[in-house]
Design a protein around this motif. Structure first.
Motif, PDB file in Angstrom:
ATOM      1  N   SER A  39      39.189  49.464  33.967  1.00  0.00           N
ATOM      2  CA  SER A  39      39.804  48.185  33.595  1.00  0.00           C
ATOM      3  C   SER A  39      39.910  47.272  34.810  1.00  0.00           C
ATOM      4  O   SER A  39      39.617  46.063  34.731  1.00  0.00           O
ATOM      5  CB  SER A  39      41.183  48.430  32.991  1.00  0.00           C
ATOM      6  OG  SER A  39      41.819  47.212  32.678  1.00  0.00           O
ATOM      7  N   TRP A  40      40.335  47.840  35.934  1.00  0.00           N
ATOM      8  CA  TRP A  40      40.431  47.038  37.162  1.00  0.00           C
ATOM      9  C   TRP A  40      39.059  46.522  37.577  1.00  0.00           C
ATOM     10  O   TRP A  40      38.905  45.345  37.924  1.00  0.00           O
ATOM     11  CB  TRP A  40      41.016  47.891  38.289  1.00  0.00           C
ATOM     12  CG  TRP A  40      40.948  47.219  39.630  1.00  0.00           C
ATOM     13  CD1 TRP A  40      41.840  46.329  40.150  1.00  0.00           C
ATOM     14  CD2 TRP A  40      39.894  47.353  40.597  1.00  0.00           C
ATOM     15  NE1 TRP A  40      41.415  45.906  41.393  1.00  0.00           N
ATOM     16  CE2 TRP A  40      40.223  46.509  41.685  1.00  0.00           C
ATOM     17  CE3 TRP A  40      38.725  48.104  40.650  1.00  0.00           C
ATOM     18  CZ2 TRP A  40      39.425  46.406  42.816  1.00  0.00           C
ATOM     19  CZ3 TRP A  40      37.915  48.000  41.766  1.00  0.00           C
ATOM     20  CH2 TRP A  40      38.266  47.172  42.835  1.00  0.00           C
ATOM     21  N   ARG A  82      36.336  46.067  35.772  1.00  0.00           N
ATOM     22  CA  ARG A  82      35.865  45.048  34.836  1.00  0.00           C
ATOM     23  C   ARG A  82      36.556  43.709  35.111  1.00  0.00           C
ATOM     24  O   ARG A  82      35.921  42.653  35.090  1.00  0.00           O
ATOM     25  CB  ARG A  82      36.116  45.491  33.399  1.00  0.00           C
ATOM     26  CG  ARG A  82      35.600  44.509  32.340  1.00  0.00           C
ATOM     27  CD  ARG A  82      35.940  45.014  30.941  1.00  0.00           C
ATOM     28  NE  ARG A  82      35.581  44.036  29.926  1.00  0.00           N
ATOM     29  CZ  ARG A  82      34.436  44.005  29.275  1.00  0.00           C
ATOM     30  NH1 ARG A  82      33.523  44.920  29.534  1.00  0.00           N
ATOM     31  NH2 ARG A  82      34.191  43.086  28.374  1.00  0.00           N
ATOM     32  N   GLY A  83      37.858  43.764  35.394  1.00  0.00           N
ATOM     33  CA  GLY A  83      38.586  42.536  35.717  1.00  0.00           C
ATOM     34  C   GLY A  83      38.078  41.879  36.983  1.00  0.00           C
ATOM     35  O   GLY A  83      37.941  40.646  37.053  1.00  0.00           O
ATOM     36  N   ARG A  84      37.769  42.687  38.005  1.00  0.00           N
ATOM     37  CA  ARG A  84      37.234  42.146  39.250  1.00  0.00           C
ATOM     38  C   ARG A  84      35.881  41.480  39.015  1.00  0.00           C
ATOM     39  O   ARG A  84      35.589  40.420  39.560  1.00  0.00           O
ATOM     40  CB  ARG A  84      37.079  43.282  40.275  1.00  0.00           C
ATOM     41  CG  ARG A  84      38.384  43.715  40.910  1.00  0.00           C
ATOM     42  CD  ARG A  84      38.939  42.651  41.828  1.00  0.00           C
ATOM     43  NE  ARG A  84      37.960  42.280  42.850  1.00  0.00           N
ATOM     44  CZ  ARG A  84      37.823  41.063  43.362  1.00  0.00           C
ATOM     45  NH1 ARG A  84      38.588  40.069  42.912  1.00  0.00           N
ATOM     46  NH2 ARG A  84      36.936  40.820  44.300  1.00  0.00           N
ATOM     47  N   ARG A 113      34.749  40.197  36.214  1.00  0.00           N
ATOM     48  CA  ARG A 113      34.967  38.930  35.491  1.00  0.00           C
ATOM     49  C   ARG A 113      35.458  37.843  36.436  1.00  0.00           C
ATOM     50  O   ARG A 113      35.030  36.691  36.361  1.00  0.00           O
ATOM     51  CB  ARG A 113      35.985  39.132  34.364  1.00  0.00           C
ATOM     52  CG  ARG A 113      35.421  39.780  33.111  1.00  0.00           C
ATOM     53  CD  ARG A 113      36.396  39.631  31.954  1.00  0.00           C
ATOM     54  NE  ARG A 113      35.887  40.194  30.733  1.00  0.00           N
ATOM     55  CZ  ARG A 113      35.044  39.578  29.915  1.00  0.00           C
ATOM     56  NH1 ARG A 113      34.603  38.356  30.223  1.00  0.00           N
ATOM     57  NH2 ARG A 113      34.647  40.161  28.808  1.00  0.00           N
TER      58      ARG A 113
END
Length: 317
Positions: free
Chosen positions: A132-133, A135-137, A139
């Protein structure tokens, strides 16, 4: 800046996209499933070059990934932790080539069953938090995501018109590139409540079958299997019972702990990790797959290798 399409949204695809976007490329990820539904989410995600040949390139990538994950472990938001543990062996002359990628190892205390081992501290990722982290980075770096089933690299290239395309889709990579040397390695795990364990242990040569115990904050990932060629993603109760017998014999504190969840994943096996240029396409195509059980272990190192290739004028001509 180049426009690059990455096929695959598991830990390899996300890491490749991160490095390319950091280098200033315009990146798009295309995949039919996100990281949470990939084999990356099933992994125990303890650093170790498992189910891959220990070539110089593999060990270099493993070392580079170790260093990156060690830095990330300083940030609790990443879900990465540095954890001590033991790699057991039952051979007279075990393969210790992987130790060149680890800063320090020490002999483990002798065991009643005759197994020897090495102790070391390595990165461990809580998969749901880490993916999740990451993927957020990705994005935040401007990478775009497209949900689609890719059936042809040539057609995808014509549709997107990228300057380069990277195939990092695990088991799906081989068929996309006409590579028949890929195969599944079925891994089954059961997750138990954590009675307070903080150290991991692996016993690849257990005579009863592959055995490992990887404690996380709220559970313990217990495994496992390494069934080469099996595409079966169903939970097998008999296999689970065998796993539980082995891990409880290895770590008695696990006896009686409740089962929290269970899962099966298909590791992307291959005759060797493939990182490099793929000839035969109108636009430059690069491969990054065949990581076996070492996707997390090789992710940042191999992503850096792909980024270096794409930034090289010689490979982009």
């Amino acid at each position: 800046m180049s426009a690059v399409t990455v096929v695959g949204a598991g830990v390899i695809g996300l890491s490749v996209a991160h490095e390319l976007a950091t280098a200033g490329h315009d990146v798009r990820i295309v995949a039919d499933r996100d990281a949470g539904a990939s084999v990356s989410a099933v992994a125990a995600a303890v650093w170790f070059p498992h189910d891959v040949e220990h070539t110089a390139e593999v060990l270099d990538s493993a070392a580079a990934t170790y260093r990156r994950l060690e830095v990330l472990a300083a940030d609790p938001a990443t879900g990465v932790h540095m954890r001590p543990g033991t790699v057991l062996s039952r051979e007279a002359e075990p393969d210790t080539s992987w130790t060149r990628s680890v800063p320090h190892t020490t002999p483990a205390p002798s065991r009643p069953d005759g197994a020897t081992g090495l102790r070391c501290t390595v990165p461990l990722a809580e998969t749901s938090t880490y993916l999740s982290w990451l993927r957020g980075r990705v994005r935040a770096l401007g990478v775009r995501f497209e949900t689609a089933a890719v059936t042809s690299v040539a057609e995808l290239s014509r549709a997107h018109h990228p300057d380069a395309l990277v195939v990092a889709a695990g088991l799906r990579s081989g068929p996309l590139l006409g590579d028949g040397s890929c195969f599944p390695i079925r891994g089954q795990v059961v997750r138990l409540a954590n009675p307070g364990l903080t150290e991991w242990i692996t016993d690849d040569q257990n005579p009863e079958g592959l055995t490992y115990v990887v404690p996380r904050r709220s559970d313990v990932v217990c495994g496992g299997t390494g069934e080469v060629g099996s595409w079966d993603e169903r939970i097998d109760p008999e296999i689970e019972a065998g796993i539980l017998r082995r891990v409880c014999a290895l770590v008695p504190e696990l006896s009686g702990q409740p089962v929290l969840s269970r899962a099966v994943g298909l590791r992307p096996g291959r005759s060797g990790v493939r990182v490099g240029v793929v000839p035969g396409f109108e636009r430059p195509v690069f491969a990054c797959y065949g990581h076996g059980g070492a996707g997390f272990t090789l992710s940042w190192g191999d992503a850096a290798r792909i980024a270096a290739l794409i930034d090289s004028p010689a490979t982009m001509e």
